[in-house]
Design a protein around this motif. Structure first.
Motif, PDB file in Angstrom:
ATOM      1  N   ASN A  91     -11.269  22.319 -33.947  1.00 31.35           N
ATOM      2  CA  ASN A  91     -12.157  21.278 -34.494  1.00 31.35           C
ATOM      3  C   ASN A  91     -12.690  20.365 -33.387  1.00 31.35           C
ATOM      4  O   ASN A  91     -13.302  19.350 -33.660  1.00 31.35           O
ATOM      5  N   THR A  92     -12.424  20.754 -32.121  1.00 23.63           N
ATOM      6  CA  THR A  92     -13.007  20.016 -30.995  1.00 23.63           C
ATOM      7  C   THR A  92     -13.947  20.947 -30.248  1.00 23.63           C
ATOM      8  O   THR A  92     -13.720  22.166 -30.190  1.00 23.63           O
ATOM      9  N   SER A  93     -14.983  20.379 -29.657  1.00 21.63           N
ATOM     10  CA  SER A  93     -15.964  21.214 -28.951  1.00 21.63           C
ATOM     11  C   SER A  93     -15.307  21.926 -27.781  1.00 21.63           C
ATOM     12  O   SER A  93     -15.585  23.100 -27.515  1.00 21.63           O
ATOM     13  N   THR A  94     -14.406  21.241 -27.074  1.00 21.47           N
ATOM     14  CA  THR A  94     -13.740  21.867 -25.936  1.00 21.47           C
ATOM     15  C   THR A  94     -12.920  23.067 -26.399  1.00 21.47           C
ATOM     16  O   THR A  94     -12.933  24.118 -25.760  1.00 21.47           O
ATOM     17  N   GLY A  95     -12.200  22.914 -27.506  1.00 20.49           N
ATOM     18  CA  GLY A  95     -11.381  24.020 -28.023  1.00 20.49           C
ATOM     19  C   GLY A  95     -12.240  25.203 -28.428  1.00 20.49           C
ATOM     20  O   GLY A  95     -11.975  26.350 -28.054  1.00 20.49           O
ATOM     21  N   LEU A  96     -13.301  24.909 -29.187  1.00 16.51           N
ATOM     22  CA  LEU A  96     -14.133  25.987 -29.722  1.00 16.51           C
ATOM     23  C   LEU A  96     -14.951  26.671 -28.625  1.00 16.51           C
ATOM     24  O   LEU A  96     -14.993  27.902 -28.534  1.00 16.51           O
ATOM     25  N   VAL A  97     -15.588  25.887 -27.769  1.00 17.04           N
ATOM     26  CA  VAL A  97     -16.470  26.465 -26.744  1.00 17.04           C
ATOM     27  C   VAL A  97     -15.649  27.318 -25.764  1.00 17.04           C
ATOM     28  O   VAL A  97     -16.057  28.422 -25.392  1.00 17.04           O
ATOM     29  N   ARG A  98     -14.481  26.822 -25.350  1.00 17.68           N
ATOM     30  CA  ARG A  98     -13.673  27.589 -24.399  1.00 17.68           C
ATOM     31  C   ARG A  98     -13.170  28.887 -25.024  1.00 17.68           C
ATOM     32  O   ARG A  98     -13.129  29.917 -24.374  1.00 17.68           O
ATOM     33  N   HIS A  99     -12.806  28.832 -26.292  1.00 19.63           N
ATOM     34  CA  HIS A  99     -12.338  30.020 -27.004  1.00 19.63           C
ATOM     35  C   HIS A  99     -13.450  31.073 -27.080  1.00 19.63           C
ATOM     36  O   HIS A  99     -13.270  32.235 -26.714  1.00 19.63           O
ATOM     37  N   ARG A 100     -14.614  30.649 -27.530  1.00 24.82           N
ATOM     38  CA  ARG A 100     -15.736  31.594 -27.652  1.00 24.82           C
ATOM     39  C   ARG A 100     -16.128  32.145 -26.289  1.00 24.82           C
ATOM     40  O   ARG A 100     -16.419  33.331 -26.148  1.00 24.82           O
TER      41      ARG A 100
END
Lengths: 353, 353
Positions: A198-207
């Motif tokens: 639910n954080t941009s850092t979490g999502l962007v790094r994962h993708r």
């Protein structure tokens, strides 16, 4: 024989309204990006042109000088125990200070109620603007503040709402660099400890991790991503233990941030895993002191000081200019290679042999 | 058949004055520790007795409820990049939060002008009290605030003025424990990297070091103390280099704090010194992450979270009670032994042989 010039009076909202031939209330609405859509487009651009030509500035600094108070900006931090924040704060203060602004910090501890109460308390004491490091992708409170015309810059993380100005690292490129580094060393089975989605850092790094695996022709098996519920050492340790206990095979870990990587170090100690001989690990942030860890941690360097100074400059611009252009700034990231990464124990050649 | 009690109204200053038979202004002066000396002793104690018996509380919490604002406490930090502060902040917030208080942090960067401006800005926005981590031994600003009746608790460091309430670590005992540990390992030539001598932590640790050497029958040669101008990694490195370049002989270092010890690690890397084989080092604070250094750092553990929670409780008492008793609280310290300390390479026995 000198002529005396009359003292220069800074232009007021009334001057702008007069110049544009509109009511001051209309001028005010046109000058506030949040209320600008309520004004006819042509009128709004006339008001902005007049404001610009007169050199009109909204009031915070002038007002604070008049009342002999320092002007103040609030910094909203999610977790002060994460060492990435102090360099951000220093970057912010080094820009705000010379501009006559003080910074007040509040620490939300990742609690939405606390966050709302703290921001309310800052606003009730006439803070001029906010720099917010707590953004979640869906963040109704920040959307509401923006709609109310609060001058605000997001830092380090963003919301899904692109209308909110932000300064963040170029996370996707950072992760790609880390994957490339491990692939160059010969790693084929790389896992990712993903931060909160639910954080941009979490999502962007994962993708970006999954994309980079595909770009290198590596298996993007979803079992090679472990989700962490928070950006903490404990969650990093728990996630790595689960991957190991599930019997997954891998030779390298890309941790969503350095605290998750520190959790890996705890598991290495528990289980007698030698890093990097048995397992390589890459962190993210390159936070203070990790160059002195055992082994020193390879990490994607985020220029936190520069994030801070850039966000502060952006906010000052927002506080001073009636025609603030919303931007999302991404700063480039680099990989700092240290001793926590090395070739995998079984290189592909050995496996074939 | 129930009787309805009238709503309980909290006692006011006027009630106290009436009960004590004095003018409200006199009652107010008697209730404020800073102005109490202006009131006749007998009158003052009568006012305090009446206040206590009525359960009178000075207004901050009541007022903040009435205006639906959260009450706020300011935390004044000298250097947020020093990792000892986040645990202190957490300890403070964990006590203030449930009591209905928010904490605002300001970072002075060890600059007296910034400090004054920041504290002014906090006071001008009606902060109820201060927790101050920036104390220097001579600190006219803090003396003045105290004289003006500002509710304030010093944390981590003290001033020379014992009238200011404080919560600090028992530094002298902590240093003695560190010296005893090194002496037990066989070290006879121990040096101290002393922090700034205008801070209580710098001065007390330095003096305690010399005293502990004497207590162990060791040489207290003044050449075995190097002064550091700031609590920073850079200064620790500079000081150790100077001792080495001067040809001093020693087998162990007690650093005034962990950042100074980190500076030693930099010198170890530069000069190929192996720790603890060539040189043992002890830090002070046991700050986060130093258990993962190479080698993990032996350090005097300061219970920072507890310093924070204790200081917050003390301040709340000061905000609520008219009869605040000033205290200096010292919390006990312990030694956390890790791998940066070991026996000296040349034990006394070898030297004799």
């Amino acid at each position: 024989m000198s002529t005396t010039l009359p003292p220069v009076r800074p232009p007021t909202l009334r001057d702008v309204a007069l110049g544009a031939g509109v009511h001051p209330a209309t001028a005010s609405r046109a000058l506030n990006p949040a209320t600008r859509p309520l004004v006819n487009t042509e009128t709004a651009s006339r008001v902005l042109r007049v404001a610009e030509s007169l050199g009109y500035r909204p009031n915070p600094i002038a007002r604070s000088l008049k009342t002999s108070r320092s002007a103040t900006v609030g910094l909203v931090i999610p977790d002060l125990t994460n060492p990435l924040f102090p360099p951000i704060v220093r970057g912010i203060e080094d820009v705000l200070g010379p501009a006559g602004y003080n910074a007040w910090l509040v620490n939300t501890d990742n609690d939405a109620d606390r966050e709302e109460s703290l921001i309310d308390s800052l606003r009730s004491r006439q803070v001029e603007g906010l720099i917010v490091a707590t953004a979640r992708l869906q963040h109704p409170l920040l959307d509401r503040l923006h709609a109310e015309g609060v001058r605000m810059v997001l830092i380090n993380r963003r919301t899904a709402n692109a209308d909110l100005p932000s300064v963040t690292g170029d996370d996707a490129t950072g992760v790609a660099t880390a994957v490339a580094h491990l692939a160059d060393l010969g790693h084929r089975r790389i896992v990712h400890l993903a931060g909160p989605q639910n954080t941009s850092t979490g999502l962007v790094r994962h993708r970006a991790f999954l994309q980079a695996l595909r770009d290198h022709g590596l298996d993007d098996d979803l079992g090679l991503v472990a989700q962490c519920a928070s950006w903490s050492e404990e969650e990093g340790a728990r996630a790595l233990r689960e991957l190991l206990d599930a019997g997954r095979e891998f030779t390298a870990v890309i941790a969503g941030n350095d605290l998750l990587a520190l959790g890996c170090y705890d598991v290495f100690a528990e289980r007698g895993i030698e890093c990097p001989r048995d397992l390589s690990v890459v962190g993210f942030n390159d936070m203070p002191f990790i160059d002195k860890l055992r082994p020193p941690l390879t990490s994607v360097r985020v220029p936190h000081y520069e994030l801070g100074s850039e966000a502060a400059r952006m906010l000052l611009e927002g506080l001073r200019s009636p025609t603030w252009q919303v931007r999302s700034v991404l700063l480039p990231l680099t990989l700092t290679r240290r001793q926590s990464t090395g070739p995998p124990r079984h290189t592909p050649a050995e496996n074939l042999g």
